[in-house]
Design an enzyme around this catalytic site. Sequence first.
Site, PDB file in Angstrom:
ATOM      1  CG  HIS A 140      -1.707  -1.205   1.432  1.00  0.00           C
ATOM      2  ND1 HIS A 140      -2.535  -1.724   0.460  1.00  0.00           N
ATOM      3  CD2 HIS A 140      -1.803  -2.047   2.488  1.00  0.00           C
ATOM      4  CE1 HIS A 140      -3.114  -2.818   0.914  1.00  0.00           C
ATOM      5  NE2 HIS A 140      -2.682  -3.036   2.140  1.00  0.00           N
ATOM      6  CD  GLU A 192      -2.964  -3.311   5.940  1.00  0.00           C
ATOM      7  OE1 GLU A 192      -3.973  -2.835   5.378  1.00  0.00           O
ATOM      8  OE2 GLU A 192      -2.356  -4.302   5.485  1.00  0.00           O
ATOM      9  CG  HIS A 220       1.177  -6.591   3.433  1.00  0.00           C
ATOM     10  ND1 HIS A 220       1.396  -5.313   2.997  1.00  0.00           N
ATOM     11  CD2 HIS A 220      -0.158  -6.797   3.313  1.00  0.00           C
ATOM     12  CE1 HIS A 220       0.258  -4.753   2.626  1.00  0.00           C
ATOM     13  NE2 HIS A 220      -0.713  -5.644   2.810  1.00  0.00           N
ATOM     14  NE  ARG A 246      -5.208  -8.204  -6.275  1.00  0.00           N
ATOM     15  CZ  ARG A 246      -6.094  -7.431  -6.904  1.00  0.00           C
ATOM     16  NH1 ARG A 246      -5.746  -6.833  -8.038  1.00  0.00           N
ATOM     17  NH2 ARG A 246      -7.301  -7.272  -6.436  1.00  0.00           N
TER      18      ARG A 246
END
Length: 265
Positions: A60, A77, A135, A155
């Site tokens: 991200h 996050e 991740h 991605r």
Amino acid sequence: MFLERHFVEKPWGRDDLPPEFGAHGWQRIGEIWYNGVGQSPLPLLVKWMFTSEKLSIQVHPLEADAKQRGLASGKEECWYIVDAEPGAVLGIGTNRALSAEELRTASLSGEIEQLLDWKTVRAGDYFYIPAGTIHAIGAGITLVEVQQPADITYRLFAYGRPRELHLEDGVAVALPAPYADARSGHVSGNLKLAEGPHFWLHHIVDEAGKGSIKDGGPYWLVPGFRHSTHDGVPTAPGGCIIGGSLEQLQVGQDSSLLIAGITKA
């Protein structure tokens, strides 16, 4: 106020959610969003996630990278593992630092899967995932995710599945290096799990834990067990409550709650 639940189907989701989330027949539910549907957008997004297959390897953007691309914000996050099958893993960071060209080549060849640092996890583990961290979430995991309310994912690798990749953007925003964030570990009692530039997250088990939170609201409350009440109403797993004060929260003995809030400037 109890937030509305929004069920999101995913090919890697599950059709056997825990009973507190209700039966969904043949649907493979991967995520449940508590994002104030029908209301003004909330500054935090709380999710439950359920995996039957591993998710793509992704990244991200940081705040500056996102705004440079015309996006409202980046995405940081924090994950709290609620349940994990034996041997379940998370991929966080890479085994060694990679150059942008090495990351691009490894993503195209699939070598990125071997270069990711796969960590075996269990219930009670938590990890803060700074933007730019490469991740992936493995199969057999149930987790709660607290994040900036940005639905932006690049991605890098999808294990050969027919999913769109975003190599140009992903390589540009990624920080391909070993994960060494101190905001990770295993929960034991009352504990501040993480504080980042946009939000913080606490785990509490009793009234003392509630008393340790000094920041002003609003607060997002994610119940773990049925031993607490909010404004006289029992809290229950599978729900999420947003409130302006913790005074209405009564924390019972041996309860388990995640409490999130916005980091104040």
